[in-house]
Design an enzyme around this catalytic site. Structure first.
Site, PDB file in Angstrom:
ATOM      1  N   HIS A 282      82.196  32.103  -2.285  1.00  0.00           N
ATOM      2  CA  HIS A 282      81.086  32.200  -1.970  1.00  0.00           C
ATOM      3  C   HIS A 282      79.540  31.910  -3.316  1.00  0.00           C
ATOM      4  O   HIS A 282      78.632  32.254  -2.610  1.00  0.00           O
ATOM      5  CB  HIS A 282      81.234  33.174  -1.870  1.00  0.00           C
ATOM      6  CG  HIS A 282      82.031  34.560  -0.920  1.00  0.00           C
ATOM      7  ND1 HIS A 282      81.329  34.312   0.020  1.00  0.00           N
ATOM      8  CD2 HIS A 282      83.711  33.900  -1.006  1.00  0.00           C
ATOM      9  CE1 HIS A 282      82.882  34.930   0.942  1.00  0.00           C
ATOM     10  NE2 HIS A 282      83.848  34.540   0.733  1.00  0.00           N
TER      11      HIS A 282
ATOM     12  N   ASP B 189      71.827  31.149  -6.230  1.00  0.00           N
ATOM     13  CA  ASP B 189      72.869  31.865  -5.710  1.00  0.00           C
ATOM     14  C   ASP B 189      73.310  31.131  -4.927  1.00  0.00           C
ATOM     15  O   ASP B 189      72.887  30.230  -4.324  1.00  0.00           O
ATOM     16  CB  ASP B 189      71.880  33.047  -4.611  1.00  0.00           C
ATOM     17  CG  ASP B 189      72.022  34.169  -5.086  1.00  0.00           C
ATOM     18  OD1 ASP B 189      73.368  34.584  -4.169  1.00  0.00           O
ATOM     19  OD2 ASP B 189      71.639  35.169  -4.262  1.00  0.00           O
TER      20      ASP B 189
HETATM   21  P1  ADQ Z   1      75.561  38.938  -3.500  1.00  0.00           P
HETATM   22  O1  ADQ Z   1      75.753  37.961  -4.454  1.00  0.00           O
HETATM   23  O2  ADQ Z   1      76.614  40.459  -3.569  1.00  0.00           O
HETATM   24  O3  ADQ Z   1      77.013  38.114  -2.469  1.00  0.00           O
HETATM   25  P2  ADQ Z   1      74.049  38.813  -1.039  1.00  0.00           P
HETATM   26  O4  ADQ Z   1      74.395  37.458  -0.230  1.00  0.00           O
HETATM   27  O5  ADQ Z   1      72.759  38.635  -0.697  1.00  0.00           O
HETATM   28  O6  ADQ Z   1      74.197  38.707  -2.146  1.00  0.00           O
HETATM   29  O7  ADQ Z   1      74.574  39.573  -0.228  1.00  0.00           O
HETATM   30  C1  ADQ Z   1      74.135  41.085  -0.715  1.00  0.00           C
HETATM   31  C2  ADQ Z   1      74.451  41.895   0.229  1.00  0.00           C
HETATM   32  O8  ADQ Z   1      74.651  43.478  -0.119  1.00  0.00           O
HETATM   33  C3  ADQ Z   1      73.147  42.321   1.538  1.00  0.00           C
HETATM   34  O9  ADQ Z   1      74.163  42.129   2.818  1.00  0.00           O
HETATM   35  C4  ADQ Z   1      72.509  43.232   1.338  1.00  0.00           C
HETATM   36  O10 ADQ Z   1      71.807  43.573   1.835  1.00  0.00           O
HETATM   37  C5  ADQ Z   1      73.147  43.734   0.177  1.00  0.00           C
HETATM   38  N1  ADQ Z   1      72.688  44.677  -0.654  1.00  0.00           N
HETATM   39  C6  ADQ Z   1      71.850  44.228  -1.505  1.00  0.00           C
HETATM   40  N2  ADQ Z   1      71.233  45.378  -2.691  1.00  0.00           N
HETATM   41  C7  ADQ Z   1      71.545  45.769  -2.153  1.00  0.00           C
HETATM   42  C8  ADQ Z   1      71.214  48.017  -2.031  1.00  0.00           C
HETATM   43  N3  ADQ Z   1      70.463  48.219  -3.079  1.00  0.00           N
HETATM   44  N4  ADQ Z   1      71.535  48.451  -1.514  1.00  0.00           N
HETATM   45  C9  ADQ Z   1      72.443  48.294  -0.321  1.00  0.00           C
HETATM   46  N5  ADQ Z   1      72.859  47.412   0.361  1.00  0.00           N
HETATM   47  C10 ADQ Z   1      72.158  45.966  -0.472  1.00  0.00           C
HETATM   48  C11 ADQ Z   1      77.770  37.203  -2.555  1.00  0.00           C
HETATM   49  C12 ADQ Z   1      76.702  36.098  -3.191  1.00  0.00           C
HETATM   50  C13 ADQ Z   1      76.207  35.709  -2.480  1.00  0.00           C
HETATM   51  C14 ADQ Z   1      76.836  34.825  -0.885  1.00  0.00           C
HETATM   52  C15 ADQ Z   1      77.375  36.356  -0.532  1.00  0.00           C
HETATM   53  C16 ADQ Z   1      78.095  35.904   0.906  1.00  0.00           C
HETATM   54  O11 ADQ Z   1      76.486  36.148  -4.531  1.00  0.00           O
HETATM   55  O12 ADQ Z   1      75.297  33.844  -2.689  1.00  0.00           O
HETATM   56  O13 ADQ Z   1      75.823  35.378  -0.195  1.00  0.00           O
HETATM   57  O14 ADQ Z   1      78.088  36.408  -1.515  1.00  0.00           O
HETATM   58  O15 ADQ Z   1      78.715  34.951   0.566  1.00  0.00           O
END
Ligand code: ADQ
Length: 462
Positions: free
Chosen positions: A156, A364
């Protein structure tokens, strides 16, 4: 249809359900279709190995098999090797990476234990799918136990360039472990290319085709499978009557006329200090927006026992205080910094009520926030996504304003461009973006990976 067995660090929380998060939803759907089994850590920590137990639970037709971690596992496998060695290295941050023998041993130990737990539960025809950097050696561990099933792995997070990976003390056996899978999936073609380059340049591997490698006496399939979100589920949250009320409450009664939004885990890979500096630059370059524009930054707490995360939190609090001190007024707070997890419903309303979605990670894997922001917009008056070129999402989302997150002037100018963009251009860009995220949604992501995994064995058998 073969049963699907998924292994990941964490599994869905049966108490809270799937929510609308892309990964859980798509994995769950794939598991449900195949009466699947999902193995992982239940989030609990126990004092020692004597206290470990395995429990099974049924969740919406799938079997969850979960275990706690010991305190030593949590420190060495989770906080240590996974999040203080692999995470920084894979995000190109060798300067933040820590390597200790204990953490590497803890990582091997937990992966061995997961393989021991999984092995007796497997049927000969199961498709096995391991997820992410916590479980790189799981496939090799299962092979050592005589498992000959099709086993796939999906990363991921980014895969770093060969020279960055080569600096990591434990990289050799990790790459050997990856070669034991039938299929290794990446978020972007850059990640796939970095991996293939490593295998060819450092291990004498040969490319057989764009997606097929020959190395260490065997053929390995690789592929690009960009993670998506459940677009319809997100749209329905963002367009519900409750969302309208929420937007009213969150924004319209507020003091700001231009809402700029950032939503991230509070992680150094997300580029939050650079983002705040870019917003400050925006206020300097375009003083006409002072008193009108507010950056709301939601940063959810994460890995708070790791020093690098304590440091980034402090830096961010300092920076937002500094900007508010310098520019703020009695009736205007330029930066609203909120350090907490918020509900999907509130997130959707925040996305929909903001004119600019500022998604500027330094690196990311994909970044689902970018896709959620697009899905939540009003198609007749959409906001504009400003997106880092170093987020995996930028490989597909060409119609966003793509920026270099290290370049504060460029990001400041992009914010200005977003705010002043005509409605026609915003609608045009939004239409293109929503089609793209629909094309690569959460459901098609898991389907494509599973088909590719099945195909690996069909081709071998033929
Ligand atoms: P993350 O690094 O966690 O995931 P991301 O893909 O942006 O990053 O997902 C974050 C999730 O958490 C989103 O669904 C977002 O809505 C939620 N989120 C973030 N901040 C929040 C908050 N304050 N309150 C509630 N919800 C919140 C890892 C990898 C990424 C990859 C994903 C999926 O680092 O690059 O996209 O896995 O493969």
């Amino acid at each position: 249809m073969n049963r699907l067995v998924v292994a990941s660090n964490r599994v869905v929380d049966p108490e809270c359900g799937p929510g609308a998060g892309g990964l859980v939803v798509s994995v769950l759907e794939a598991l449900r279709n195949r009466e699947g089994l999902w193995l992982g850590w239940n989030g609990e920590i126990v004092a020692s190995e004597e206290d470990l137990s395995i429990s099974r639970q049924n969740f919406e037709g799938i079997t969850l098999v979960v275990t706690p971690l010991t305190e030593a596992d949590y420190n060495e496998y989770y906080l240590g090797f996974s999040n203080s060695s692999l995470w920084p290295v894979h995000h190109y941050r060798l300067d933040l990476a820590k390597f200790t023998q204990e953490s590497a041993e803890g990582y091997r130990r937990v992966n061995d234990r997961f393989a021991d737990m999984l092995h007796p539960l497997l049927k000969r025809t199961d498709l096995i799918w391991a997820h992410d950097y916590h479980l790189i050696p799981l496939g090799a561990n299962l092979r050592e136990r005589g498992v000959n099933n099709a086993i796939g792995f999906f990363l991921h997070i980014p895969f770093p360039p060969p020279d960055v990976l080569a600096a990591m003390p434990e990289h050799g056996w990790l790459i050997d472990a990856l070669l034991q899978y039938d299929l290794v999936g990446f978020q972007t073609s850059v990640d796939q290319a970095n991996f293939c380059r490593f295998v060819c340049e450092f291990l004498g591997g040969k490319m057989r085709s764009q997606d097929t490698l020959f190395a260490a006496g065997k053929t390995l399939n690789t592929g690009v499978f960009p993670v998506g979100i459940d677009v319809d589920a997100f749209i329905s949250i963002a367009t519900s009557p409750e969302a309208e009320v929420r937007i009213e409450r969150l924004y319209r009664r507020g003091e700001s006329r231009v809402n700029i939004l950032g939503v991230d885990r509070l992680d150094y890979s997300k580029g939050l200090p650079d983002r705040l500096r870019a917003f400050k630059r925006f206020l300097e370059l375009y003083p006409q927006h002072r008193k009108a524009a507010t950056l709301m930054q939601i940063a959810s707490p994460t890995r708070e026992d790791v020093q690098a995360y304590i440091d980034i939190r402090r830096e961010l609090e300092g920076l937002s205080g500094e900007i508010n001190g310098e520019f703020g007024d009695f009736d205007w707070t330029p930066v609203r910094y909120i350090h907490r997890l918020v509900s999907r419903e509130t997130l959707a309303a925040l996305y929909r009520g903001s004119q600019v979605g500022l998604v500027t990670p330094l690196r990311d894997g994909m970044n689902l926030v970018a896709k959620e922001y697009v899905a939540a917009q009003d198609e007749n008056d959409p906001g504009v996504l400003v997106l880092s070129r170093f987020a995996g999402a930028a490989e597909a989302l060409e119609e966003a304003l793509i920026v270099n997150p290290y370049d504060t002037d460029e990001v400041a100018q992009a914010i200005q461009r977003a705010i002043t963009m005509s409605r026609d251009e915003r609608m045009e860009r939004h239409q293109a973006l929503i089609s793209r995220i629909r094309l690569g949604d959460a459901h098609s992501w898991s389907k494509k990976f599973i088909h590719a995994l099945e195909a690996c064995r069909c081709c071998t058998a033929a």
